[in-house]
Design an enzyme around this catalytic site. Structure first.
Site, short mmCIF file in Angstrom:
data_model
loop_
_atom_site.label_atom_id
_atom_site.label_comp_id
_atom_site.label_asym_id
_atom_site.label_seq_id
_atom_site.Cartn_x
_atom_site.Cartn_y
_atom_site.Cartn_z
N GLY A 89 -31.16 -14.57 21.96
CA GLY A 89 -31.72 -16.04 21.93
C GLY A 89 -33.01 -15.51 22.29
O GLY A 89 -34.21 -15.07 21.89
N VAL A 146 -20.34 -9.49 26.47
CA VAL A 146 -20.44 -9.49 27.39
C VAL A 146 -19.39 -9.75 28.50
O VAL A 146 -19.14 -9.02 29.80
CB VAL A 146 -22.07 -9.56 27.96
CG1 VAL A 146 -22.69 -8.72 27.28
CG2 VAL A 146 -22.52 -10.58 28.72
N TYR A 203 -22.38 -24.45 34.28
CA TYR A 203 -24.02 -23.39 34.30
C TYR A 203 -24.30 -23.28 35.63
O TYR A 203 -24.85 -22.13 36.53
CB TYR A 203 -25.32 -24.49 33.77
CG TYR A 203 -26.45 -23.41 33.54
CD1 TYR A 203 -25.70 -22.83 32.29
CD2 TYR A 203 -27.69 -24.24 33.67
CE1 TYR A 203 -27.16 -21.65 32.43
CE2 TYR A 203 -28.79 -23.51 33.81
CZ TYR A 203 -28.79 -21.77 32.66
OH TYR A 203 -29.90 -21.42 32.54
N TYR A 252 -23.32 -6.35 44.86
CA TYR A 252 -23.74 -5.36 44.71
C TYR A 252 -24.90 -4.50 45.34
O TYR A 252 -24.87 -3.21 45.24
CB TYR A 252 -23.72 -5.57 42.86
CG TYR A 252 -22.60 -5.15 42.49
CD1 TYR A 252 -21.48 -5.84 42.06
CD2 TYR A 252 -22.28 -3.81 41.84
CE1 TYR A 252 -20.08 -6.07 42.13
CE2 TYR A 252 -20.93 -4.03 40.95
CZ TYR A 252 -20.39 -4.55 41.10
OH TYR A 252 -18.83 -4.04 39.82
N THR A 266 -38.77 -22.53 30.20
CA THR A 266 -39.78 -22.03 29.57
C THR A 266 -39.55 -22.84 28.35
O THR A 266 -38.41 -23.28 27.59
CB THR A 266 -39.27 -20.70 30.07
OG1 THR A 266 -39.58 -20.52 31.17
CG2 THR A 266 -39.99 -19.50 29.08
#
Ligand code: UDP
Length: 327
Positions: free
Chosen positions: A11, A58, A146, A160, A176
């Protein structure tokens, strides 16, 4: 030399991160399922012996042989057009995907940095946005898939960290831009530049008074590297605080490209945030980081990139067929 896994490597941001970590002397394992990524973004890295590409989703179990020092989770659709086209994949990569990355990092004893977003603040009622602001998000609107995936992702990362003691980093990335953005992903900068290149009018949504603050990709990458090397496990805003309205931005693109076309106004998309500007005091203090590239410099090199693409790219259809992935 470290061994670093980057998800979403094909990406826009992922490809720049691959370049940066290779040039810093590390080994980079680049993972992408190529739904929104483009293999051409990393083709030039293939001859490098320290670079390997792993075609994998993933959201499915990730297997990596050997050690890993760091995982950077950048896989995710990242434009409103993509959320509409592949909402379920968007939810999965921010939830199942991050869970797999966290499990992998834990198994390897690796540090993990995840790409979060200013969208966790939704349509913010606090301006500029500091990390302590909890946000104003519509979970069932078009951006909900999202925004909520990224919010869940942050919660998962913190769990975690606290439960397993994993070394975790959360970058809240604001708008960005730079070379290798997808010309047809619907985001405002490639939309305007694409329109200028094709000789079309520039489409401003709403009355153009909504604001954004655009950060050049090289600055963002520097911030990511510094955050990874820090020991901050709480979220950190990374972006350029230089705020501009979308109608002013359109005028800047008209001046930059010299297009003879004009601005036309279209309906404002649902839940389009009215204003967005990062408060980067935390990144400044903690990472000694702030953007160095001004908008005119950054826009010039971005425009040069798009202009240099083969002309058929300027006209490529607005959407790939995502249907096969929307499971
Ligand atoms: N926008 C626009 N014209 C376009 C594409 C986007 O006016 O052709 C506006 C959009 O409504 C939003 C802003 O530009 O207010 C930034 O949109 P983008 O999709 O780039 O990012 P985000 O809204 O996620 O910050």
């Amino acid at each position: 030399m470290e061994r670093i896994l980057i998800t979403g490597a094909a990406g826009f941001l992922g490809s720049h991160l691959c370049e940066r970590f290779l040039s810093d002397g590390h080994e980079v394992l680049a993972m992408d399922n190529l739904i929104t990524g483009d293999i051409r973004n990393i083709e030039h890295l293939m001859p490098n012996a320290r670079f390997s590409f792993h075609h994998h989703d993933v959201s499915q179990h990730i297997h990596i042989a050997g050690d890993l020092d760091a995982v950077l989770h950048f896989a995710s659709p990242a434009s409103p057009i993509d959320y509409l086209k592949i909402p379920i994949q968007t939810l999965k990569v921010g939830s199942l995907g991050v869970h797999n990355c966290l499990g992998l990092a834990r198994a390897k004893g690796a540090r993990i940095l995840v790409a979060s977003t200013s969208e966790v603040y939704g349509d913010p009622q606090v301006h500029p946005q500091t990390e302590s602001y909890w946000g104003h998000v519509n979970p069932v609107g078009p951006r909900g898939v999202y925004d909520e995936a990224k919010r869940f992702q942050e919660a998962m990362v913190m769990a975690y960290h606290t439960y397993h003691g994993l070394e975790t980093r959360i970058a809240r990335i604001f708008n960005t831009y730079g070379p290798r953005m997808r010309l047809n992903d619907g985001r405002v900068l490639p939309a305007f530049i694409g329109q200028a290149l094709r000789g079309e009018d520039l489409t401003v949504f709403g009355d153009g008074s909504q604001t954004r603050s655009f950060c050049y990709v090289d600055d963002l990458v520097e911030g990511i590297v510094r955050l990874l090397r820090s020991d901050e496990s709480q979220p950190v805003n990374l972006g350029n605080p230089n705020e501009i309205s979308i109608s002013e931005f359109a005028e800047e693109i008209i001046a930059l490209t010299g297009t003879k076309q004009k601005v036309v106004y279209k309906d404002l998309p649902v839940d389009d945030p009215k204003q967005r500007q990062p408060d980067i005091s935390k990144a400044k203090a903690l990472l000694n980081w702030e953007p160095q590239v001004g908008r005119s410099e950054g826009l010039s090199s971005t425009y040069a990139y798009f202009k240099g693409l083969p002309k058929e790219e300027w006209y490529r259809s607005a959407h790939k067929d995502f249907k096969q992935y929307s499971k």
